[in-house]
Design a protein around this motif. Structure first.
Motif, PDB file in Angstrom:
ATOM      1  N   GLU A 146      -7.214   8.180   0.895  1.00 64.09           N
ATOM      2  CA  GLU A 146      -8.290   7.674   1.747  1.00 64.09           C
ATOM      3  C   GLU A 146      -8.642   8.682   2.839  1.00 64.09           C
ATOM      4  O   GLU A 146      -9.817   8.924   3.127  1.00 64.09           O
ATOM      5  CB  GLU A 146      -7.876   6.343   2.380  1.00 64.09           C
ATOM      6  N   ARG A 147      -7.620   9.288   3.431  1.00 64.76           N
ATOM      7  CA  ARG A 147      -7.868  10.282   4.465  1.00 64.76           C
ATOM      8  C   ARG A 147      -8.562  11.515   3.899  1.00 64.76           C
ATOM      9  O   ARG A 147      -9.490  12.061   4.507  1.00 64.76           O
ATOM     10  CB  ARG A 147      -6.549  10.676   5.129  1.00 64.76           C
TER      11      ARG A 147
ATOM     12  N   VAL B 112       0.855  -1.190   0.000  1.00 60.54           N
ATOM     13  CA  VAL B 112       0.000   0.000   0.000  1.00 60.54           C
ATOM     14  C   VAL B 112       0.892   1.241   0.000  1.00 60.54           C
ATOM     15  O   VAL B 112       1.728   1.418   0.890  1.00 60.54           O
ATOM     16  CB  VAL B 112      -0.926   0.019   1.233  1.00 60.54           C
TER      17      VAL B 112
ATOM     18  N   GLU C 169      -1.796   6.445  -1.312  1.00 62.71           N
ATOM     19  CA  GLU C 169      -3.098   5.804  -1.201  1.00 62.71           C
ATOM     20  C   GLU C 169      -3.716   6.066   0.169  1.00 62.71           C
ATOM     21  O   GLU C 169      -4.929   6.265   0.294  1.00 62.71           O
ATOM     22  CB  GLU C 169      -2.963   4.304  -1.458  1.00 62.71           C
ATOM     23  N   LYS C 170      -2.877   6.073   1.200  1.00 61.43           N
ATOM     24  CA  LYS C 170      -3.369   6.385   2.544  1.00 61.43           C
ATOM     25  C   LYS C 170      -3.809   7.843   2.625  1.00 61.43           C
ATOM     26  O   LYS C 170      -4.804   8.166   3.285  1.00 61.43           O
ATOM     27  CB  LYS C 170      -2.287   6.095   3.569  1.00 61.43           C
TER      28      LYS C 170
END
Length: 401
Positions: A192-193, A184, A188-189
């Motif tokens: 998402e946030r 990941v 990408e994190k």
């Protein structure tokens, strides 16, 4: 309206004086690290002033430049008179030694995180392996200790193995297996946030990168449209195996271009300070399918690789920043006669005066900022998602990103 999804290559270049000042500190810090390594390699970790020019010449200092340099940073280097020999010596100050010890402690404490970073770095390569020498050159940026071959690679055989190339003498580090949990990407994190916090349209967020242009950068109408279109282009993950794909189509080339951006973005996220020199990225170019002209490629996407302070700094990063704080202390504000610089009997003797006057007469006055960048690399490009301890000749011509 143009139907192209490529961002124009020719763009306005805006000089950011804040980053210029930052890179000036980086230049000084690199010289200081070189000097520290030189002093620590000497007997009793002290260096006679009489040998200063000869030894500093190996680091690229000109005649009399080394003496002027150490006088500019009395919070880092201490010039003192030997109580018996009555000659001048140079050593590292207690403040600088404390900073070095804190950095070493932080480095050892985050070894587990360094193991994860190295695993992810190798997993981004095409063949699941990287040259040991290339990792060694960039070990400082990725928070790996100097003896990482033994303390990281060989110590964790469940994650890594060392192999010798059959056709060359090169050693490679391979990952034992691919852990899906590590595939990941950092972006990408972030997506998402952003989606959860701002409720942005899913289609716009899915393949986009955060963009933050330098101050004064003017965004035209058509450039804004091109960036918007490019943000929506899908791409393959840097951790995805693309060996079975046909890369000859225009659509595949667009995906590969954006995948290269994602790969550099992820590589930067794996570094301690979220920065690394272009020269060191170039070592991983073939293994990660990165473009040849890295500088032009990154400038084309400069809004993605532009950032200020770290959002989540760790202890190792904070320890390294303390050296920068010592560099910022002006020598004019430092009390050269007390504390950091001791002259044995509390007075400035004739030898010290000759040493200082000799530097000033040759145009290197200790209290002024001279041409510290002379002979150094051109570091006016700082594209971060910045100071290495591995001082090789090849990094002196590297741009910083």
């Amino acid at each position: 309206m143009s139907q192209s999804t490529s961002i124009p290559k020719k763009q306005q270049r805006v000089r950011d004086h804040g980053f210029d000042n930052y890179m000036e500190i980086e230049k000084k810090t690199r010289k200081i690290l070189k000097f520290q390594s030189l002093i620590f390699s000497q007997y009793n970790q002290t260096l006679p002033i009489s040998r200063l020019d000869n030894l500093a010449g190996r680091l690229g200092f000109k005649q009399f430049e080394a003496g002027a340099f150490i006088l500019k940073f009395p919070h880092v280097f201490e010039v003192y008179e030997h109580p018996v020999q009555r000659v001048l010596y140079c050593r590292v100050t207690r403040k600088a030694i404390n900073q070095i010890m804190q950095e070493k402690e932080a480095l050892l404490a985050q070894i587990p995180d360094a193991v994860t970073r190295l695993r992810k770095l190798i997993m981004m390569s095409n063949a699941g392996r990287l040259r040991l020498e290339h990792v060694r050159i960039a070990r400082y940026e990725f928070g790996l200790p100097d003896d990482f071959e033994h303390s990281v690679v060989l110590k964790y055989p469940q994650f890594f193995r060392l192999v010798d190339a059959s056709d060359t003498r090169n050693k490679y580090i391979e990952v034992v297996d691919i852990d899906p949990r590590l595939t990941v990407c950092a972006i990408e994190k972030v997506r998402e946030r952003e989606y959860r916090e701002k409720g942005m349209d899913a289609e716009d967020v899915r393949f986009s990168f955060l963009v933050n242009f330098p101050p004064g950068f003017k965004i035209g109408k058509y450039y804004r449209i091109a960036v918007w279109k490019w943000q929506r282009v899908p791409y393959w993950s840097p951790y995805e195996d693309i060996s079975g794909y046909d890369l000859r189509s225009i659509e595949a080339q667009k995906r590969m271009e954006k995948r290269a951006v994602a790969s550099i973005h992820e590589l930067l996220s794996l570094t301690v300070e979220k920065k690394i020199s272009l020269e060191r990225i170039a070592h991983f170019r073939m293994a990660m399918n990165l473009p040849k002209k890295l500088k032009e490629f990154l400038l084309q996407h400069q809004g993605i690789f532009y950032k200020g302070e770290l959002v989540e700094p760790d202890d190792l990063y904070l320890a390294r920043r303390k050296l920068g704080a010592l560099v910022l202390y002006s020598s004019r504000k430092a009390n050269l006669d007390r504390g950091l610089v001791s002259y044995g009997r509390g007075r400035e003797d004739d030898e010290m005066e000759r040493f200082r006057r000799g530097c000033e007469e040759d145009g290197f006055e200790g209290g002024k900022d001279g041409k510290d960048g002379e002979g150094e690399d051109d570091l006016n490009l700082d594209l971060s998602c910045d100071v290495g301890s591995d001082f090789t000749d090849e990094e002196d011509n590297a741009d910083e990103i």
